[in-house]
Every structure is written in C-alpha cells, then in structure tokens.
Design a protein around this motif. Structure first.
Motif, mmCIF file in Angstrom:
data_model
loop_
_atom_site.group_PDB
_atom_site.id
_atom_site.type_symbol
_atom_site.label_atom_id
_atom_site.label_comp_id
_atom_site.label_asym_id
_atom_site.label_seq_id
_atom_site.Cartn_x
_atom_site.Cartn_y
_atom_site.Cartn_z
ATOM 1 N N ASN A 168 -18.562 -30.707 -39.270
ATOM 2 C CA ASN A 168 -18.712 -31.696 -38.206
ATOM 3 C C ASN A 168 -18.339 -33.078 -38.709
ATOM 4 O O ASN A 168 -18.929 -34.077 -38.304
ATOM 5 N N THR A 169 -17.359 -33.151 -39.616
ATOM 6 C CA THR A 169 -16.957 -34.444 -40.167
ATOM 7 C C THR A 169 -15.884 -35.089 -39.294
ATOM 8 O O THR A 169 -15.181 -34.421 -38.547
ATOM 9 N N GLY A 170 -15.767 -36.405 -39.407
ATOM 10 C CA GLY A 170 -14.728 -37.122 -38.674
ATOM 11 C C GLY A 170 -15.134 -37.462 -37.253
ATOM 12 O O GLY A 170 -16.313 -37.572 -36.913
ATOM 13 N N PHE A 171 -14.131 -37.630 -36.399
ATOM 14 C CA PHE A 171 -14.324 -38.048 -35.004
ATOM 15 C C PHE A 171 -14.775 -36.835 -34.205
ATOM 16 O O PHE A 171 -13.972 -36.127 -33.602
ATOM 17 N N SER A 172 -16.061 -36.595 -34.204
ATOM 18 C CA SER A 172 -16.596 -35.369 -33.632
ATOM 19 C C SER A 172 -18.001 -35.628 -33.100
ATOM 20 O O SER A 172 -18.758 -36.411 -33.667
ATOM 21 N N THR A 173 -18.353 -34.934 -32.027
ATOM 22 C CA THR A 173 -19.691 -35.078 -31.455
ATOM 23 C C THR A 173 -20.549 -33.840 -31.648
ATOM 24 O O THR A 173 -21.729 -33.853 -31.300
ATOM 25 N N ALA A 174 -19.991 -32.760 -32.191
ATOM 26 C CA ALA A 174 -20.735 -31.529 -32.427
ATOM 27 C C ALA A 174 -19.924 -30.653 -33.375
ATOM 28 O O ALA A 174 -18.706 -30.805 -33.471
ATOM 29 N N PRO A 175 -20.564 -29.736 -34.086
ATOM 30 C CA PRO A 175 -19.818 -28.863 -34.998
ATOM 31 C C PRO A 175 -18.731 -28.080 -34.264
ATOM 32 O O PRO A 175 -18.973 -27.509 -33.198
ATOM 33 N N HIS A 176 -17.552 -28.059 -34.839
ATOM 34 C CA HIS A 176 -16.450 -27.295 -34.252
ATOM 35 C C HIS A 176 -15.273 -27.260 -35.223
ATOM 36 O O HIS A 176 -15.254 -27.984 -36.222
ATOM 37 N N TYR A 194 -6.266 -27.627 -39.722
ATOM 38 C CA TYR A 194 -7.626 -27.133 -39.516
ATOM 39 C C TYR A 194 -8.563 -28.274 -39.900
ATOM 40 O O TYR A 194 -8.667 -28.610 -41.086
ATOM 41 N N ALA A 195 -9.247 -28.874 -38.933
ATOM 42 C CA ALA A 195 -9.948 -30.127 -39.192
ATOM 43 C C ALA A 195 -11.434 -30.057 -38.873
ATOM 44 O O ALA A 195 -11.898 -29.153 -38.173
ATOM 45 N N HIS A 196 -12.167 -31.065 -39.381
ATOM 46 C CA HIS A 196 -13.622 -31.245 -39.260
ATOM 47 C C HIS A 196 -14.385 -30.277 -40.155
ATOM 48 O O HIS A 196 -15.505 -29.870 -39.828
ATOM 49 N N LEU A 197 -13.800 -29.887 -41.284
ATOM 50 C CA LEU A 197 -14.471 -28.982 -42.215
ATOM 51 C C LEU A 197 -15.662 -29.694 -42.865
ATOM 52 O O LEU A 197 -15.724 -30.924 -42.916
ATOM 53 N N GLN A 198 -16.590 -28.902 -43.364
ATOM 54 C CA GLN A 198 -17.788 -29.492 -43.955
ATOM 55 C C GLN A 198 -17.461 -30.070 -45.335
ATOM 56 O O GLN A 198 -16.434 -29.733 -45.936
ATOM 57 N N PRO A 199 -18.322 -30.954 -45.873
ATOM 58 C CA PRO A 199 -18.088 -31.503 -47.216
ATOM 59 C C PRO A 199 -17.947 -30.385 -48.247
ATOM 60 O O PRO A 199 -18.697 -29.401 -48.225
ATOM 61 N N ASP A 200 -16.981 -30.534 -49.129
ATOM 62 C CA ASP A 200 -16.656 -29.506 -50.123
ATOM 63 C C ASP A 200 -16.359 -28.172 -49.454
ATOM 64 O O ASP A 200 -16.559 -27.108 -50.061
ATOM 65 N N GLY A 201 -15.851 -28.227 -48.241
ATOM 66 C CA GLY A 201 -15.608 -27.017 -47.473
ATOM 67 C C GLY A 201 -14.185 -26.514 -47.516
ATOM 68 O O GLY A 201 -13.818 -25.651 -46.716
ATOM 69 N N VAL A 202 -13.369 -27.022 -48.425
ATOM 70 C CA VAL A 202 -11.999 -26.533 -48.587
ATOM 71 C C VAL A 202 -11.978 -25.490 -49.694
ATOM 72 O O VAL A 202 -12.445 -25.756 -50.813
ATOM 73 N N LEU A 203 -11.441 -24.323 -49.409
ATOM 74 C CA LEU A 203 -11.457 -23.214 -50.358
ATOM 75 C C LEU A 203 -10.089 -22.914 -50.949
ATOM 76 O O LEU A 203 -9.921 -21.906 -51.654
ATOM 77 N N VAL A 260 -15.078 -36.142 -47.516
ATOM 78 C CA VAL A 260 -15.897 -36.871 -46.543
ATOM 79 C C VAL A 260 -17.291 -36.259 -46.562
ATOM 80 O O VAL A 260 -17.463 -35.062 -46.293
ATOM 81 N N ARG A 261 -18.299 -37.063 -46.860
ATOM 82 C CA ARG A 261 -19.643 -36.545 -47.079
ATOM 83 C C ARG A 261 -20.532 -36.599 -45.843
ATOM 84 O O ARG A 261 -21.391 -35.749 -45.666
ATOM 85 N N ASP A 262 -20.364 -37.617 -45.012
ATOM 86 C CA ASP A 262 -21.297 -37.797 -43.906
ATOM 87 C C ASP A 262 -20.844 -37.038 -42.668
ATOM 88 O O ASP A 262 -19.692 -36.650 -42.539
ATOM 89 N N ALA A 263 -21.790 -36.835 -41.756
ATOM 90 C CA ALA A 263 -21.483 -36.145 -40.508
ATOM 91 C C ALA A 263 -20.628 -37.032 -39.617
ATOM 92 O O ALA A 263 -20.584 -38.254 -39.777
ATOM 93 N N GLY A 264 -19.960 -36.411 -38.667
ATOM 94 C CA GLY A 264 -19.056 -37.148 -37.791
ATOM 95 C C GLY A 264 -19.776 -37.829 -36.645
ATOM 96 O O GLY A 264 -20.993 -37.786 -36.508
ATOM 97 N N GLY A 265 -18.966 -38.448 -35.807
ATOM 98 C CA GLY A 265 -19.471 -39.147 -34.637
ATOM 99 C C GLY A 265 -18.314 -39.694 -33.839
ATOM 100 O O GLY A 265 -17.172 -39.692 -34.300
#
Length: 305
Positions: free
Chosen positions: A253-261, A226-235, A197-202
């Motif tokens: 901050n990807t997915g159904f989110s209003t702020a980084p978490h 563990y969810a809402h990781l950044q794009p290419d953020g899986v290690l 997922v490339r775009d930011a959440g909302g």
C-alpha cells in the motif's frame, strides 16, 4: 479508490562552470559553492546520479566531451539539453535525443567556448526514460498477476480517480491484501525495481513517485509495471530474467494509494513519454473483461466469463 503508478521520467540537472583550457582549475564540480575540489585538466568526471543512464564530462583541452552510458539491462531513451549557457557552442546543437541499447556508451555532444579567453558557463539537463519508442508491442494474453480464484478490481481502464492520464489510462487496480505474492504476468527481464519506500501510502500528491514497484521489459519492447508493493517487497533483481507466473514481489500500500492493492499496467515508450496500452488477461475462469469508465460509466470491476 486506488491510485496510479509513479511517474518514471527523471530529470537530472548538472551545474558546471567551464573556463578557458589554460584555466581549467577554475572549473567547479558540482555547483559553485561546494567543497569538492576541481578536477585536473584532462580529467573525466561522472555526474553523481543513481539513475540507469550516467553522464560523463571529459576535458579534451579545447572542448568538453559529453558522453552517456546505459547501465540498465534494456534500452533507455535520453534527451540532453542546455538549461542555460553563455559563451558556449554545442556540437551538435542541443537538445538532442538518442536511444541507448543496454550497456552502450555514446558521445552526445562536444562543448566549445565561443571565446577561449572568457569563461563559459552552462547547465546540462539530462532526461531519461525506459524503453525504445521504435518497439512494436505484440497482441499477447497476460496471466493474472496473483493466484486468487476471486478477482476484485477497484479501478480499471480510464478510471476517473487516477487512470485518466496517458501513463495509466489502461491500468488495472486489483484489490488484494498486503503481502499477497505478485506473479509475473508475462516473461521478461527486470528493468527497474524500487523497494525502499517504508511508509504507507495515501492520496497526497507527494506520494505519486513513492511507490515500491517492479518494471519488467518484454521481448517485444513493451513493459509491465507492478506498483504499490510493500517495503522490502521486491523478490527479483535488475537484469534477472523471469518466467511467467514467477514470484516477483509482495503487494502492499505504498505510494499514491488509499487502500492495499496491486497496480498493473502495460506501457510503451511513446517518445520521451510513457503511454499505457490495452492488454488481454486471463484468470482461473477465462479472459477478464475490464469495465471502461471513460467509455460508459460503470463500477470499476472485472467480470469473469
């Protein structure tokens, strides 16, 4: 406010047309209207899907054999059903459910035309969910999934914004900056990953299933998400064995989110449904105490002893 994790149950609809064995070339795969040629009599075909459980349809002459194979490194529960059918008899009757161990393949049903002289048409519906409903989670203490002295929780157990459903009721949203290393709260095996997922959440409903995430299967059958990781953020990769405290991703901050978490939840398979379960967690200063909004209205924060 912070939002919940993506739903994991996936439905795959496979549309087929089955003719009498002597007219097997009139079958269509996938749906009628595509340019893909029909298979030769006696051939086996796999459903085009990127999911962990793959469906395979084999022509046995007098009937079709429906098999599934689990490509995941952990158990998967499946439900095979008929969305619609005509001139068709399934043995055993559908729907049918099964739990597949990792790597297992199983024939779930055989499909017979009631009248071999007539066409039989059907839609197969294969649903799959990670985990084994027979698992019995142990009472263990999880470590904090990041290295911070200060812990800020924006939404905890029963959070009114997005933790009211069974899948996320006991989830915790940790307020951490994007790019924060995410650590395994407990050892286990990586069962699922998503980092495309490339775009930011909302807060739009379309973002519910679009969060980058890692799902780890524990030895007792429970699973941590563990969810809402950044794009290419899986290690880590699917099938990898991870130790407690190991870096598994980078928060975002990807997915159904209003702020980084970081959305953290422990779940079990409750029978073709995911259900969150309560858990204990320790931080640098001891065990965390999570406020429960559904029990007593209180700020969604965690107090360290």
């Amino acid at each position: 406010m912070k939002a919940g994790a993506p739903r994991q149950a996936v439905a795959t609809l496979i549309v087929l047309a089955l003719s009498a064995p002597v007219e097997a070339a009139s079958r269509f795969w996938p749906a009628p209207g595509t340019k893909e040629p029909p298979a030769a009599p006696g051939a086996s075909q796999s459903a085009p899907t990127g999911e962990a459980v793959r469906l395979q349809l084999s022509d046995r002459g007098s009937h079709y054999e429906v098999a599934v194979r689990n490509h995941a490194p952990g158990p998967m529960q499946v439900r095979l059903g008929l969305a619609r059918a005509s001139n068709l008899r399934a043995v055993p009757a559908l729907p049918i459910e099964a739990v597949l161990p990792p790597g297992a393949q199983r024939v779930l049903a055989r499909l017979y035309p009631l009248d071999p002289r007539q066409d039989a048409r059907f839609d197969l519906d294969l649903r799959q969910l990670p985990g084994d409903p027979r698992a019995r989670p142990a009472d263990v203490e999880y470590r904090l999934p990041f290295d911070h002295q200060q812990v800020r929780v924006d939404q905890a157990f029963g959070g009114r914004f997005s933790h009211a459903d069974a899948e996320n009721h006991y989830a915790v949203d940790f307020a951490v900056p994007e790019g924060t290393p995410v650590l395994a709260a407990r050892e286990g095996t990586v069962l699922q990953v998503e980092d495309g997922v490339r775009d930011a959440g909302g807060p739009a409903a379309a973002n519910v299933a679009r969060a980058n995430h890692v799902r780890i299967l524990h030895d007792d059958g429970s699973m941590a998400l563990y969810a809402h990781l950044q794009p290419d953020g899986v290690l880590v990769r699917v099938g990898e064995r991870v130790r407690q405290g190991q870096r598994i991703g980078l928060s975002g901050n990807t997915g159904f989110s209003t702020a980084p978490h970081l959305h953290f939840v422990v779940q079990v398979n409750a029978g073709m449904d995911l259900r969150a379960i309560p858990f204990r967690m320790h931080g640098p200063q001891g065990e965390l105490r999570f406020a429960r909004e559904d029990a007593a209205p209180a700020p969604g924060s965690a107090a360290l002893p």
